[in-house]
Design an enzyme around this catalytic site. Structure first.
Site, PDB file in Angstrom:
ATOM      1  CE  LYS A  45      -3.580   2.470   2.498  1.00  0.00           C
ATOM      2  NZ  LYS A  45      -4.596   2.437   3.553  1.00  0.00           N
TER       3      LYS A  45
ATOM      4  NE  ARG B 226      -5.568   9.771   3.177  1.00  0.00           N
ATOM      5  CZ  ARG B 226      -4.261   9.887   3.030  1.00  0.00           C
ATOM      6  NH1 ARG B 226      -3.716  11.085   3.064  1.00  0.00           N
ATOM      7  NH2 ARG B 226      -3.514   8.821   2.866  1.00  0.00           N
TER       8      ARG B 226
ATOM      9  NE  ARG C 179      -3.784   7.629   5.942  1.00  0.00           N
ATOM     10  CZ  ARG C 179      -4.467   8.301   6.870  1.00  0.00           C
ATOM     11  NH1 ARG C 179      -3.879   8.696   7.987  1.00  0.00           N
ATOM     12  NH2 ARG C 179      -5.742   8.597   6.672  1.00  0.00           N
TER      13      ARG C 179
ATOM     14  CD  GLU D 274       5.821  -3.750   3.960  1.00  0.00           C
ATOM     15  OE1 GLU D 274       5.182  -4.646   4.535  1.00  0.00           O
ATOM     16  OE2 GLU D 274       6.204  -2.721   4.544  1.00  0.00           O
TER      17      GLU D 274
ATOM     18  CE  LYS E 238      -5.951   1.935  -0.713  1.00  0.00           C
ATOM     19  NZ  LYS E 238      -6.310   2.085   0.662  1.00  0.00           N
TER      20      LYS E 238
ATOM     21  CE1 TYR F 231     -14.893   3.524  -3.036  1.00  0.00           C
ATOM     22  CE2 TYR F 231     -12.869   3.758  -4.306  1.00  0.00           C
ATOM     23  CZ  TYR F 231     -13.513   3.667  -3.086  1.00  0.00           C
ATOM     24  OH  TYR F 231     -12.796   3.715  -1.924  1.00  0.00           O
TER      25      TYR F 231
HETATM   26  C1  PBG Z   1      -7.286   3.223   5.327  1.00  0.00           C
HETATM   27  C2  PBG Z   1      -7.687   3.174   3.903  1.00  0.00           C
HETATM   28  C3  PBG Z   1      -7.574   4.203   2.975  1.00  0.00           C
HETATM   29  C4  PBG Z   1      -8.087   3.694   1.785  1.00  0.00           C
HETATM   30  C5  PBG Z   1      -8.509   2.403   2.024  1.00  0.00           C
HETATM   31  N1  PBG Z   1      -8.241   2.097   3.345  1.00  0.00           N
HETATM   32  C6  PBG Z   1      -7.120   5.595   3.138  1.00  0.00           C
HETATM   33  C7  PBG Z   1      -5.735   5.931   3.447  1.00  0.00           C
HETATM   34  O1  PBG Z   1      -4.840   5.098   3.575  1.00  0.00           O
HETATM   35  O2  PBG Z   1      -5.524   7.137   3.612  1.00  0.00           O
HETATM   36  C8  PBG Z   1      -8.155   4.450   0.492  1.00  0.00           C
HETATM   37  C9  PBG Z   1      -9.126   3.915  -0.496  1.00  0.00           C
HETATM   38  C10 PBG Z   1      -9.410   4.829  -1.613  1.00  0.00           C
HETATM   39  O3  PBG Z   1      -8.749   5.881  -1.811  1.00  0.00           O
HETATM   40  O4  PBG Z   1     -10.348   4.528  -2.344  1.00  0.00           O
HETATM   41  N2  PBG Z   1      -8.286   2.740   6.160  1.00  0.00           N
END
Ligand code: PBG
Length: 324
Positions: A195, A205, A217, A233, A248, A313
């Site tokens: 990620k 967000r 982050r 990872e 992701k 989505y």
């Molecule tokens: C964290 C999480 C995020 C997303 C999925 N799980 C946000 C982040 O890491 O800031 C992002 C998913 C998206 O942008 O569609 N719980």
């Protein structure tokens, strides 16, 4: 023999022949639909930066999930927007927390639908970080306790799968041990393993109101510049017990998906994240691109790179276009 000797166009002359030689097939059966659930009833609150996506109260969420299931989509992943947030994200592991309530309702109303719970604290903490904050830093090991508690709360509510998205070190092993310790040995873990610290999460967000109040982050999510580190990872998560691994975002990271596909045997999921969705949706609304064509092309590309499962989505749109 007349020039050219090789004529690849022979296999592209009609839709029938293109269908026969197609290497990658896209169906609704490999899609997971991400949904946001919030308190209240009869709430269908559109997320401005993600038009066509909503924060649903549990009652309406059930209808939306049934509609998705009827279109041939086998699974949803849930994100919770709690009533209140606090320092330690207690809404994530409260047995009466929003996601736990949603899972119970969904498993009763649409039992065949696979209900996956995103497992992270950032939607539940007042500071918006993915873990417990100590001296201005996210404290890895105390966060693991909270994640394990959250996994158990989700499992007790009836979740079919948990999906840790926090990127803390050792979380998969810790969550596996917690689940096994309470006889939830049958619940798989889909780990957000690679990620990246991505600008493509911007619209999410807004949806989850989870923008960090300070800092960012980058101390736990991966540097977009790194490829080998993703493989490390993923390998660690598999070693700790991940059943499915995830890359992701998806489209900007197809190289990571393709490499992981060659290196590992476990199923691979890819998340077409909010920013990927919003880019396509916005350009389509401007009349600059062919929305339906690009939905299918982007999803096909993610599958071609090697993803078995796609979180998107566009799940319902794609299912409709594909005729399930
Ligand atoms: C964290 C999480 C995020 C997303 C999925 N799980 C946000 C982040 O890491 O800031 C992002 C998913 C998206 O942008 O569609 N719980």
């Amino acid at each position: 023999m007349a020039f050219p000797t090789h004529r690849p166009r022979r296999l592209r002359r009609s839709e029938a022949i293109r269908t026969l030689v197609r290497e990658t097939r896209l169906t609704a059966r490999s899609l997971v639909f991400p949904l946001f659930v919030c308190p209240g009833s009869k709430v269908k609150d559109e997320i401005k930066s993600m038009p066509g996506n909503y924060r649903w109260s549990v009652d309406l969420l059930v209808d939306e999930c049934r509609a998705a299931y009827d279109l041939g989509i086998p699974a949803v992943i849930l994100f919770g927007i709690p009533e209140t947030k606090d320092e330690v994200g207690s809404g994530a592991y409260n047995p009466e927390g929003i996601v736990q309530r949603a899972v119970r309702a969904l498993k009763q109303a649409v039992p065949g639908l696979l209900v996956i719970c995103d497992l992270c604290l950032c939607e539940y903490t007042s500071h918006g970080h993915c873990g417990a904050v100590k001296n201005g830093e996210i404290d890895n090991d105390s966060t693991l306790d909270l994640l394990a508690r959250t996994a158990l709360a989700q499992a007790r509510a009836g979740a079919d799968m948990v999906a840790p998205s926090d990127m803390m070190d050792g979380r998969v092993g810790r969550i596996r041990a917690a689940l096994d310790g309470q006889s939830f040995t049958q619940i798989p873990i889909m780990a957000y393993s690679a990620k990246y610290a991505s600008g493509f999460y911007g619209p999410f967000r807004e949806a989850a109101d989870s923008t960090p109040q300070f800092g960012d982050r980058r101390s736990h999510q991966m540097d977009p510049a790194n490829q080998r580190e993703a493989l490390r990872e993923i390998a660690l998560d598999i070693e700790e017990g991940a059943d499915i691994i995830m890359v992701k975002p998806a489209l900007p990271y197809l190289d990571i998906i393709a490499l992981a596909r060659r290196r590992f045997e476990v199923p691979i999921a890819a998340y077409q994240v909010s920013g990927e969705f919003s880019l396509i949706e916005a350009a389509a609304r401007m009349g600059w691109i062919d929305r339906e064509r690009i939905i299918l092309e982007s999803l096909t590309s993610i599958r071609r790179a090697g993803a078995d499962i796609i979180l998107t989505y566009f799940a319902k749109d794609a299912a409709r276009l594909l005729g399930a």
